[in-house]
Motif scaffolding. Structure first.
Motif, PDB file in Angstrom:
ATOM      1  N   TYR A 175       0.964  -1.109  -0.031  1.00  0.00           N
ATOM      2  CA  TYR A 175      -0.074   0.005   0.084  1.00  0.00           C
ATOM      3  C   TYR A 175       0.841   1.298   0.069  1.00  0.00           C
ATOM      4  CZ  TYR A 175      -3.334  -3.563   1.401  1.00  0.00           C
ATOM      5  OH  TYR A 175      -4.291  -4.421   1.318  1.00  0.00           O
ATOM      6  N   ASN A 176       1.612   1.480   1.037  1.00  0.00           N
ATOM      7  CA  ASN A 176       2.490   2.749   1.188  1.00  0.00           C
ATOM      8  C   ASN A 176       4.048   2.545   1.177  1.00  0.00           C
ATOM      9  OD1 ASN A 176       2.051   1.462   3.525  1.00  0.00           O
ATOM     10  ND2 ASN A 176       1.823   3.485   4.679  1.00  0.00           N
ATOM     11  N   ARG A 177       4.404   1.327   0.807  1.00  0.00           N
ATOM     12  CA  ARG A 177       5.750   0.852   0.894  1.00  0.00           C
ATOM     13  C   ARG A 177       6.382   0.463  -0.357  1.00  0.00           C
ATOM     14  NH1 ARG A 177       6.557   1.992   5.925  1.00  0.00           N
ATOM     15  NH2 ARG A 177       5.306   0.663   7.505  1.00  0.00           N
ATOM     16  N   PHE A 178       7.545   1.071  -0.529  1.00  0.00           N
ATOM     17  CA  PHE A 178       8.112   1.166  -2.086  1.00  0.00           C
ATOM     18  C   PHE A 178       9.582   0.456  -2.008  1.00  0.00           C
ATOM     19  CE2 PHE A 178       4.915   4.446  -2.393  1.00  0.00           C
ATOM     20  CZ  PHE A 178       4.739   4.323  -3.660  1.00  0.00           C
ATOM     21  N   VAL A 179       9.843  -0.002  -3.262  1.00  0.00           N
ATOM     22  CA  VAL A 179      11.402  -0.598  -3.215  1.00  0.00           C
ATOM     23  C   VAL A 179      11.829  -0.054  -4.577  1.00  0.00           C
ATOM     24  CG1 VAL A 179      10.851  -2.608  -1.986  1.00  0.00           C
ATOM     25  CG2 VAL A 179      10.667  -2.689  -4.321  1.00  0.00           C
ATOM     26  N   TYR A 180      13.322   0.071  -4.413  1.00  0.00           N
ATOM     27  CA  TYR A 180      14.335   0.610  -5.477  1.00  0.00           C
ATOM     28  C   TYR A 180      14.874  -0.795  -6.063  1.00  0.00           C
ATOM     29  CZ  TYR A 180      17.095   3.145  -8.631  1.00  0.00           C
ATOM     30  OH  TYR A 180      17.703   3.477  -9.816  1.00  0.00           O
ATOM     31  N   VAL A 181      14.402  -1.017  -7.283  1.00  0.00           N
ATOM     32  CA  VAL A 181      15.064  -2.562  -7.828  1.00  0.00           C
ATOM     33  C   VAL A 181      16.044  -2.079  -8.910  1.00  0.00           C
ATOM     34  CG1 VAL A 181      14.634  -4.489  -9.273  1.00  0.00           C
ATOM     35  CG2 VAL A 181      12.729  -3.457  -7.737  1.00  0.00           C
ATOM     36  N   LEU A 182      17.327  -2.441  -8.575  1.00  0.00           N
ATOM     37  CA  LEU A 182      18.545  -2.134  -9.651  1.00  0.00           C
ATOM     38  C   LEU A 182      18.839  -3.351 -10.275  1.00  0.00           C
ATOM     39  CD1 LEU A 182      20.538  -0.178 -10.236  1.00  0.00           C
ATOM     40  CD2 LEU A 182      22.036  -0.976  -8.103  1.00  0.00           C
ATOM     41  N   GLU A 183      18.613  -3.356 -11.468  1.00  0.00           N
ATOM     42  CA  GLU A 183      19.012  -4.497 -12.308  1.00  0.00           C
ATOM     43  C   GLU A 183      20.152  -4.296 -13.191  1.00  0.00           C
ATOM     44  OE1 GLU A 183      15.458  -6.667 -14.025  1.00  0.00           O
ATOM     45  OE2 GLU A 183      14.416  -4.673 -13.161  1.00  0.00           O
ATOM     46  N   MET A 184      20.884  -5.348 -12.899  1.00  0.00           N
ATOM     47  CA  MET A 184      22.499  -5.455 -13.940  1.00  0.00           C
ATOM     48  C   MET A 184      22.778  -6.632 -14.686  1.00  0.00           C
ATOM     49  SD  MET A 184      24.645  -4.036 -10.667  1.00  0.00           S
ATOM     50  CE  MET A 184      23.869  -4.823  -9.407  1.00  0.00           C
ATOM     51  N   LYS A 185      23.333  -6.431 -15.740  1.00  0.00           N
ATOM     52  CA  LYS A 185      23.730  -7.645 -16.712  1.00  0.00           C
ATOM     53  C   LYS A 185      25.219  -7.509 -16.273  1.00  0.00           C
ATOM     54  CE  LYS A 185      22.234  -9.943 -20.393  1.00  0.00           C
ATOM     55  NZ  LYS A 185      21.529  -9.995 -21.650  1.00  0.00           N
ATOM     56  N   VAL A 186      25.880  -8.424 -15.673  1.00  0.00           N
ATOM     57  CA  VAL A 186      27.206  -8.553 -15.568  1.00  0.00           C
ATOM     58  C   VAL A 186      27.782  -9.736 -16.597  1.00  0.00           C
ATOM     59  CG1 VAL A 186      28.893  -8.953 -13.600  1.00  0.00           C
ATOM     60  CG2 VAL A 186      26.745  -7.677 -13.239  1.00  0.00           C
ATOM     61  N   GLN A 187      28.957  -9.307 -16.996  1.00  0.00           N
ATOM     62  CA  GLN A 187      29.873 -10.424 -17.748  1.00  0.00           C
ATOM     63  C   GLN A 187      30.864 -11.009 -16.779  1.00  0.00           C
ATOM     64  OE1 GLN A 187      31.600  -8.980 -21.269  1.00  0.00           O
ATOM     65  NE2 GLN A 187      32.259 -10.951 -21.909  1.00  0.00           N
ATOM     66  N   SER A 188      30.627 -12.051 -16.528  1.00  0.00           N
ATOM     67  CA  SER A 188      31.683 -12.710 -15.680  1.00  0.00           C
ATOM     68  C   SER A 188      32.641 -13.591 -16.524  1.00  0.00           C
ATOM     69  CB  SER A 188      31.039 -13.849 -14.623  1.00  0.00           C
ATOM     70  OG  SER A 188      30.438 -15.015 -15.409  1.00  0.00           O
ATOM     71  N   ASP A 189      33.565 -14.316 -16.113  1.00  0.00           N
ATOM     72  CA  ASP A 189      34.343 -14.903 -16.823  1.00  0.00           C
ATOM     73  C   ASP A 189      34.059 -15.793 -18.125  1.00  0.00           C
ATOM     74  OD1 ASP A 189      36.508 -13.740 -14.957  1.00  0.00           O
ATOM     75  OD2 ASP A 189      36.408 -15.420 -13.948  1.00  0.00           O
ATOM     76  N   TYR A 190      32.648 -16.409 -17.757  1.00  0.00           N
ATOM     77  CA  TYR A 190      32.326 -17.310 -18.867  1.00  0.00           C
ATOM     78  C   TYR A 190      31.131 -16.990 -19.400  1.00  0.00           C
ATOM     79  CZ  TYR A 190      35.919 -19.989 -16.386  1.00  0.00           C
ATOM     80  OH  TYR A 190      37.215 -20.465 -15.689  1.00  0.00           O
ATOM     81  N   SER A 191      30.165 -16.177 -18.824  1.00  0.00           N
ATOM     82  CA  SER A 191      28.968 -15.986 -19.205  1.00  0.00           C
ATOM     83  C   SER A 191      28.236 -14.648 -18.593  1.00  0.00           C
ATOM     84  CB  SER A 191      27.759 -16.973 -18.717  1.00  0.00           C
ATOM     85  OG  SER A 191      27.751 -17.165 -17.409  1.00  0.00           O
ATOM     86  N   PHE A 192      26.998 -14.129 -19.280  1.00  0.00           N
ATOM     87  CA  PHE A 192      26.410 -13.243 -18.654  1.00  0.00           C
ATOM     88  C   PHE A 192      25.672 -13.595 -17.427  1.00  0.00           C
ATOM     89  CE2 PHE A 192      27.430 -11.606 -22.828  1.00  0.00           C
ATOM     90  CZ  PHE A 192      27.728 -10.357 -22.718  1.00  0.00           C
ATOM     91  N   VAL A 193      25.369 -12.615 -16.303  1.00  0.00           N
ATOM     92  CA  VAL A 193      24.569 -13.081 -15.284  1.00  0.00           C
ATOM     93  C   VAL A 193      23.543 -11.895 -15.110  1.00  0.00           C
ATOM     94  CG1 VAL A 193      24.464 -13.800 -12.877  1.00  0.00           C
ATOM     95  CG2 VAL A 193      26.650 -14.319 -14.184  1.00  0.00           C
ATOM     96  N   ASN A 194      22.340 -12.285 -14.854  1.00  0.00           N
ATOM     97  CA  ASN A 194      21.449 -11.305 -14.424  1.00  0.00           C
ATOM     98  C   ASN A 194      21.364 -10.903 -12.851  1.00  0.00           C
ATOM     99  OD1 ASN A 194      20.460 -10.487 -17.054  1.00  0.00           O
ATOM    100  ND2 ASN A 194      18.971 -12.368 -17.061  1.00  0.00           N
ATOM    101  N   ILE A 195      21.765  -9.775 -12.398  1.00  0.00           N
ATOM    102  CA  ILE A 195      21.606  -9.520 -11.073  1.00  0.00           C
ATOM    103  C   ILE A 195      20.636  -8.604 -10.538  1.00  0.00           C
ATOM    104  CG2 ILE A 195      22.864  -8.549  -9.386  1.00  0.00           C
ATOM    105  CD1 ILE A 195      25.414  -9.612 -10.670  1.00  0.00           C
TER     106      ILE A 195
END
Length: 117
Positions: free
Chosen positions: A56-76
Motif C-alpha cells: 500500500y504505502n511501501r516502495f522498493v528500488y530495484v537495481l537490475e544489472m547484466k554482468v559479464q563474468s569470466d564465462y557468461s552473462f549473469v542477471n543481477i
C-alpha cells in the motif's frame, strides 16, 4: 441481532487488515537481509533501476544489472526498501564489481556490492 453482528464484522476486518499490514511491513524490511551464499564477479554491461510499489504505502528500488563474468552473462538484482535514509549504490556501466548474495530462479539476488579496482 444486526446491532451486534455488524460491529463484530467491522472489528474482525479491522483486525485482519492490521495483521496483514504488519506481515507486509516485516516482509518489506526483510528485503535488506539476503543471505550471502555465493559471489559473482564481473563487469557491468547493462544497468537499470526503477522504483516499484511493494505494498500500500511501501516502495522498493530495484537495481537490475547484466554482468559479464569470466564465462557468461549473469542477471543481477538488488532490491532496496525505500526508507528515509536510503542509500542507492553509485555504480556505472563498465565498472567491475563483486556481488554477494544468492541465486533465485533465473537471477542472482544481491545483499551487497563491492567495486573492484
Amino acid at each position: 441481532m444486526t446491532a451486534i453482528v455488524i460491529p463484530i464484522i467491522c472489528i474482525y476486518f479491522f483486525w485482519v487488515t492490521k495483521k496483514e499490514l504488519r506481515e507486509s511491513h516485516e516482509k518489506w524490511l526483510q528485503l535488506k537481509n539476503v543471505p550471502e551464499e555465493a559471489i559473482i564477479s564481473g563487469t557491468i554491461m547493462q544497468l537499470s533501476g526503477n522504483k516499484q510499489r511493494f505494498s500500500y504505502n511501501r516502495f522498493v528500488y530495484v537495481l537490475e544489472m547484466k554482468v559479464q563474468s569470466d564465462y557468461s552473462f549473469v542477471n543481477i538484482k538488488k532490491v532496496i526498501p525505500i526508507e528515509h535514509e536510503v542509500e542507492i549504490p553509485q555504480i556505472k556501466t563498465g565498472e567491475t564489481i563483486r556481488a554477494f548474495g544468492n541465486w533465485k530462479q533465473d537471477y542472482f539476488l544481491v545483499n551487497r556490492i563491492e567495486k573492484k579496482f
